[in-house]
Design a protein around this motif. Structure first.
Motif, PDB file in Angstrom:
ATOM      1  N   ARG A 129      -5.913  -6.110   4.860  1.00 33.64           N
ATOM      2  CA  ARG A 129      -6.020  -4.777   4.269  1.00 33.64           C
ATOM      3  C   ARG A 129      -4.798  -3.959   4.645  1.00 33.64           C
ATOM      4  O   ARG A 129      -4.089  -4.281   5.606  1.00 33.64           O
ATOM      5  CB  ARG A 129      -7.286  -4.037   4.700  1.00 33.64           C
ATOM      6  N   LYS A 134      -2.334   6.364   0.264  1.00 33.83           N
ATOM      7  CA  LYS A 134      -3.355   6.823   1.197  1.00 33.83           C
ATOM      8  C   LYS A 134      -3.958   8.151   0.753  1.00 33.83           C
ATOM      9  O   LYS A 134      -3.217   9.101   0.489  1.00 33.83           O
ATOM     10  CB  LYS A 134      -2.736   7.046   2.590  1.00 33.83           C
ATOM     11  N   GLN A 185      -9.098  -1.494  -3.853  1.00 33.96           N
ATOM     12  CA  GLN A 185     -10.065  -0.674  -3.109  1.00 33.96           C
ATOM     13  C   GLN A 185     -10.207   0.691  -3.771  1.00 33.96           C
ATOM     14  O   GLN A 185      -9.223   1.297  -4.176  1.00 33.96           O
ATOM     15  CB  GLN A 185      -9.557  -0.524  -1.669  1.00 33.96           C
ATOM     16  N   ALA A 188     -13.612   6.192  -0.323  1.00 34.44           N
ATOM     17  CA  ALA A 188     -14.845   6.979  -0.261  1.00 34.44           C
ATOM     18  C   ALA A 188     -14.725   8.280  -1.053  1.00 34.44           C
ATOM     19  O   ALA A 188     -15.655   8.685  -1.751  1.00 34.44           O
ATOM     20  CB  ALA A 188     -15.165   7.288   1.203  1.00 34.44           C
ATOM     21  N   ARG A 189     -13.551   8.921  -0.944  1.00 35.16           N
ATOM     22  CA  ARG A 189     -13.373  10.208  -1.620  1.00 35.16           C
ATOM     23  C   ARG A 189     -13.290  10.062  -3.134  1.00 35.16           C
ATOM     24  O   ARG A 189     -13.335  11.036  -3.869  1.00 35.16           O
ATOM     25  CB  ARG A 189     -12.120  10.905  -1.076  1.00 35.16           C
ATOM     26  N   LYS A 210     -15.977   1.629  -1.872  1.00 38.03           N
ATOM     27  CA  LYS A 210     -16.519   2.299  -0.693  1.00 38.03           C
ATOM     28  C   LYS A 210     -17.587   3.297  -1.094  1.00 38.03           C
ATOM     29  O   LYS A 210     -17.528   3.887  -2.179  1.00 38.03           O
ATOM     30  CB  LYS A 210     -15.380   2.975   0.053  1.00 38.03           C
ATOM     31  N   ARG A 240     -19.123   2.744   4.786  1.00 39.30           N
ATOM     32  CA  ARG A 240     -18.082   3.180   5.724  1.00 39.30           C
ATOM     33  C   ARG A 240     -18.481   4.423   6.520  1.00 39.30           C
ATOM     34  O   ARG A 240     -17.636   5.117   7.070  1.00 39.30           O
ATOM     35  CB  ARG A 240     -16.763   3.385   4.977  1.00 39.30           C
ATOM     36  N   HIS A 275     -13.680   3.449  10.077  1.00 36.58           N
ATOM     37  CA  HIS A 275     -13.741   4.834   9.601  1.00 36.58           C
ATOM     38  C   HIS A 275     -15.061   5.500   9.995  1.00 36.58           C
ATOM     39  O   HIS A 275     -15.110   6.714  10.157  1.00 36.58           O
ATOM     40  CB  HIS A 275     -13.498   4.895   8.092  1.00 36.58           C
TER      41      HIS A 275
END
Ligand code: PEP
Ligand code: MN
Length: 340
Positions: A129, A134, A185, A188-189, A210, A240, A275
């Motif tokens: 990963r 980011k 990927q 989460a956001r 996620k 996560r 995380h």
């Protein structure tokens, strides 16, 4: 609604089902298993269901018709009746396996990511990963090297053979990320960034989705359904950590939902304790717990020199810690008859 064909159904019979669905104005989603083909009917209206049920039940090569009442259909367990295995360049994630994905939070330099890749490979990780795009809470923090970072990941893959998992932060990144990544990927956001989900689904590439840190299990599975509804069933769910009243940990690892999600959906689920915990000494115990609770694998942050990391310095494991953790996990996986 799901139409499950009999074992010996041939291609012409599959097409008969597909045509009936399309003639009624709906979309057909094919899932070809080893044993049998399942056709999902996407977009049925309640008033059409009895009519369609009768049409399929009249076909001799149809085994059964299952009305799926859940708001997520293709990813629901009812759609398949058995857990699915997602394969990434020959690396399986699903029943019978415990697959560890590891590497730095962000790609920082060619040397950093190459060292990390060698370290995690030597310890037994099956995928690498590293973020090149980011998502950062503050605009003043390091936001990744972009395409340069993707090239560095590709170089690390070329040397180690490890497939690469990396994030697409926006829909307009998807095409570029898909050129280099083996797994895209969704962070989460971005779990409910529906255009990003659709674009990612359309690539056909495996997707690691996620869970948003304030998302319910149902919202998470509906987000997965966005990807599946583009015809892409190569989805790996990733828990996560969620936000709760307690701020001692960065987030709160929600391990209890692992067995629940495995009941609700056929998709494999991995856990990201890095995380969730936010501090490196707490990560290994939660990794062991994730294995115990039935997760299909882990996403773990490992950095050659965490104290110099450009992001998430407190949570990335040192190479030695990761190697020790992998030894422990191998012992536990042996007891549970899982291959790593
Ligand atoms: C990550 O895995 O790089 C990441 C940013 O995690 P999350 O989206 O879960 O915060
Ligand atoms: Mn991180």
């Amino acid at each position: 609604m799901i139409v499950i064909l009999k074992r010996r159904a041939d291609e012409e019979q599959v097409q008969t089902v597909v045509s009936a669905i399309e003639e009624a104005g709906f979309r057909a989603h094919l899932s070809r298993g080893e044993e049998r083909t399942i056709v999902g009917v996407v977009g049925t209206s309640p008033d059409m269901r009895p009519h369609l049920m009768a049409v399929f039940q009249g076909m001799a090569f149809v085994d059964r018709v299952v009305p799926v009442l859940k708001p997520y259909k293709l990813v629901s367990m009812e759609a398949r009746d058995e857990p699915s295995v997602v394969e990434v360049q020959g690396v399986p994630i699903g029943p019978g396996f415990f697959t560890v994905i590891a590497g730095p939070c962000a790609v920082e330099s060619e040397e950093q990511v190459m060292t990390a890749a060698r370290v995690v490979k030597a310890a037994g990780a099956r995928m690498l990963r590293g973020g090149a795009y980011k998502p950062r809470t503050s605009p003043y923090e390091f936001r990744g090297l972009g395409e340069e970072g993707l090239k560095m990941l590709a170089a690390a893959r070329a040397e180690t053979g490890l497939p690469v998992v990396t994030e697409a932060r926006a829909a307009h990144h998807v095409e570029t990320v898909a050129e280099y990544a083996d797994v895209i990927q969704i962070g989460a956001r971005n779990m409910q960034n529906f255009d990003l989900l659709t674009e990612t689904g359309r690539t056909g590439k495996p997707v690691l989705l996620k869970r948003g840190f304030a998302a319910t299990v149902e919202e998470w599975l509906k987000a997965a359904e966005y990807i599946a509804s583009e015809g892409n069933m190569n989805i790996i769910l990733c828990e996560r950590g969620v936000r709760t009243f307690d701020t001692e940990l960065r987030f709160t690892p929600d391990l209890g939902i692992i067995p629940l999600v495995k009941e609700l959906s056929h998709l494999p689920v991995v856990v990201d304790p890095s995380h969730a915990c936010g501090r490196r000494h707490l990560v290994p115990p939660v990794c062991r717990a994730a294995l115990g609770v039935g997760a299909d694998g882990l996403l773990v942050e490992v950095h050659p020199e965490p104290e110099h990391a450009l992001c998430d310095a407190a949570q990335q494991l040192r190479p030695m810690q990761f190697a020790r953790l992998m030894d422990e996990l191998r012992a536990l996986a042996g007891v549970m008859k899982l291959s790593m």
